[in-house]
Design a protein around this motif. Structure first.
Motif, PDB file in Angstrom:
ATOM      1  N   GLU A  25      48.588  -7.797  -1.760  1.00  0.00           N
ATOM      2  CA  GLU A  25      48.549  -8.357  -0.408  1.00  0.00           C
ATOM      3  C   GLU A  25      49.078  -9.794  -0.391  1.00  0.00           C
ATOM      4  O   GLU A  25      49.777 -10.191   0.538  1.00  0.00           O
ATOM      5  CB  GLU A  25      47.124  -8.268   0.156  1.00  0.00           C
ATOM      6  N   VAL A 280      45.667  -1.567  -0.142  1.00  0.00           N
ATOM      7  CA  VAL A 280      46.061  -2.487   0.929  1.00  0.00           C
ATOM      8  C   VAL A 280      47.535  -2.312   1.328  1.00  0.00           C
ATOM      9  O   VAL A 280      47.941  -2.689   2.421  1.00  0.00           O
ATOM     10  CB  VAL A 280      45.743  -3.950   0.491  1.00  0.00           C
ATOM     11  N   GLU A 296      42.527  -7.011   3.983  1.00  0.00           N
ATOM     12  CA  GLU A 296      43.405  -8.121   4.413  1.00  0.00           C
ATOM     13  C   GLU A 296      42.581  -9.367   4.728  1.00  0.00           C
ATOM     14  O   GLU A 296      42.967 -10.491   4.372  1.00  0.00           O
ATOM     15  CB  GLU A 296      44.241  -7.702   5.633  1.00  0.00           C
TER      16      GLU A 296
END
Ligand SMILES: Nc1ncnc2c1ncn2[C@@H]1O[C@H](COP(=O)(O)OP(=O)(O)O)[C@@H](O)[C@H]1O
Ligand SMILES: [Mg+2]
Length: 308
Positions: A25, A280, A296
């Motif tokens: 991420e 993710v 997130e």
């Protein structure tokens, strides 16, 4: 280039899953991220790389084990020569984003711990203290190579123990991140881990007062970034009561605790390593979408704490 060790004595608490998702991420958010897999179980490596590829292309001479071995034998392999971009992540990462690189692990890393431990003994007190510093500073010194400056963050997935290899990671880190389950034994484990960390920092800094051949050795001060609770079962949008008491208890130890946590979902998290794609990064709907949103938010909290 902050270096963060992801650590817990216990296995199976979600360290590797958290490391992979943080890395992916952060890269998606534009950061250049390096993951170092220091666990002989090599779960992080196998979550990003197919076993056949590892066996044929990486295992012979492109793993962290090779680097520790080369130091022990006096050869000088560059640590940065082991950096590698997992093909799946390269393919999935949209243009104009960051990148996710990996230094892979090797199942034989378990022997490195034994070898490093034997290097520590057998001399006068002063010699032993200097050996202690040299052995524990290995990773930290390796990371001084210029190639590491390109990274916005380096995450080290540590093995579930507090042996010498784990200690080299902590000595190289400015921050420590502690993934944990919210249960009785894990809460006790966090207390014990912090105690061991303080002990390591104490002896290292004590020895660092000795100069090594006239070279002054910098003291270490790894900061506990916080505990991230993993595998949380939810009911009516909050952790179930049985977990909340342990989450509260951990805060009362005086340890920072992340506001966001990782929800339990066997299907999503168990499948991700086989596909080589952290949760993710997956397009999902329904509960999956909620979980990705939560991951997130957790990564945003992590980035804010690090100031990156
Ligand atoms: N949030 C989660 N929900 C359900 N299963 C999970 C979750 N996080 C991890 N797992 C699974 O639990 C196991 C252990 O996770 P892992 O990240 O490898 O832990 P560790 O690195 O601490 O040993 C793996 O099979 C993984 O897929
Ligand atoms: Mg692991």
């Amino acid at each position: 280039m902050p270096v963060v060790s992801v650590i817990n004595y216990k296995g199976g608490v979600g360290k590797t899953t958290l490391t992979a998702n943080l890395g992916a991420e952060l890269a998606f958010r534009g950061k250049n991220v390096l993951l170092i897999d220091l666990d002989p179980q090599a779960s992080l490596t196998f979550s990003l790389v197919k076993p056949d590829y590892w066996k044929n292309d990486l295992a012979p001479n492109k793993t962290i084990k090779r680097w520790y071995d080369s130091l022990a034998s006096g050869a000088s392999l560059k640590l940065s020569s082991l950096i590698f971009e997992p093909p799946t992540m390269k393919r999935l990462m949209p243009r104009n984003r960051g990148s996710l690189h990996l230094i892979p692990s090797h199942l034989g890393l378990i022997n490195v711990d034994l070898e490093l431990a034997t290097e520590l003994g057998g001399g006068t007190l002063k010699q032993n203290k200097l050996k202690y510093l040299r052995v524990h500073r290995r990773l930290s010194e390796g990371l001084l190579e210029q190639d590491f400056e390109q990274y916005d963050v380096i995450l080290i997935d540590c093995p579930p123990n507090f042996n010498v290899v784990t200690k080299t990671a902590i000595v190289a880190s400015q921050y420590v991140l502690i993934p944990a389950k919210a249960d009785y034994l894990s809460t006790m484990g966090i207390d014990f881990l912090i105690h061991s960390l303080n002990e390591l920092v104490g002896s290292y800094n004590d020895y660092a007062d000795l100069e090594d051949g006239g070279v002054e050795i910098e003291k270490i001060k790894p900061e506990i970034l916080g505990v991230v609770f993993t595998m949380i079962q939810m009911y009516a949008d909050r952790p179930i009561a049985a977990l909340r008491q342990y989450m509260a208890q951990t805060s009362s130890l005086g340890v920072p605790v992340f506001t966001n946590h990782v929800r339990e979902n066997k299907t999503l998290f168990a499948e991700a390593p086989r596909e080589g794609v952290p949760v993710v990064m997956k397009p999902t709907a329904g509960t999956g979408k909620v979980i990705v949103g939560e991951l997130e938010a957790l990564v945003a909290e992590f980035a804010a704490k690090l100031g990156i």
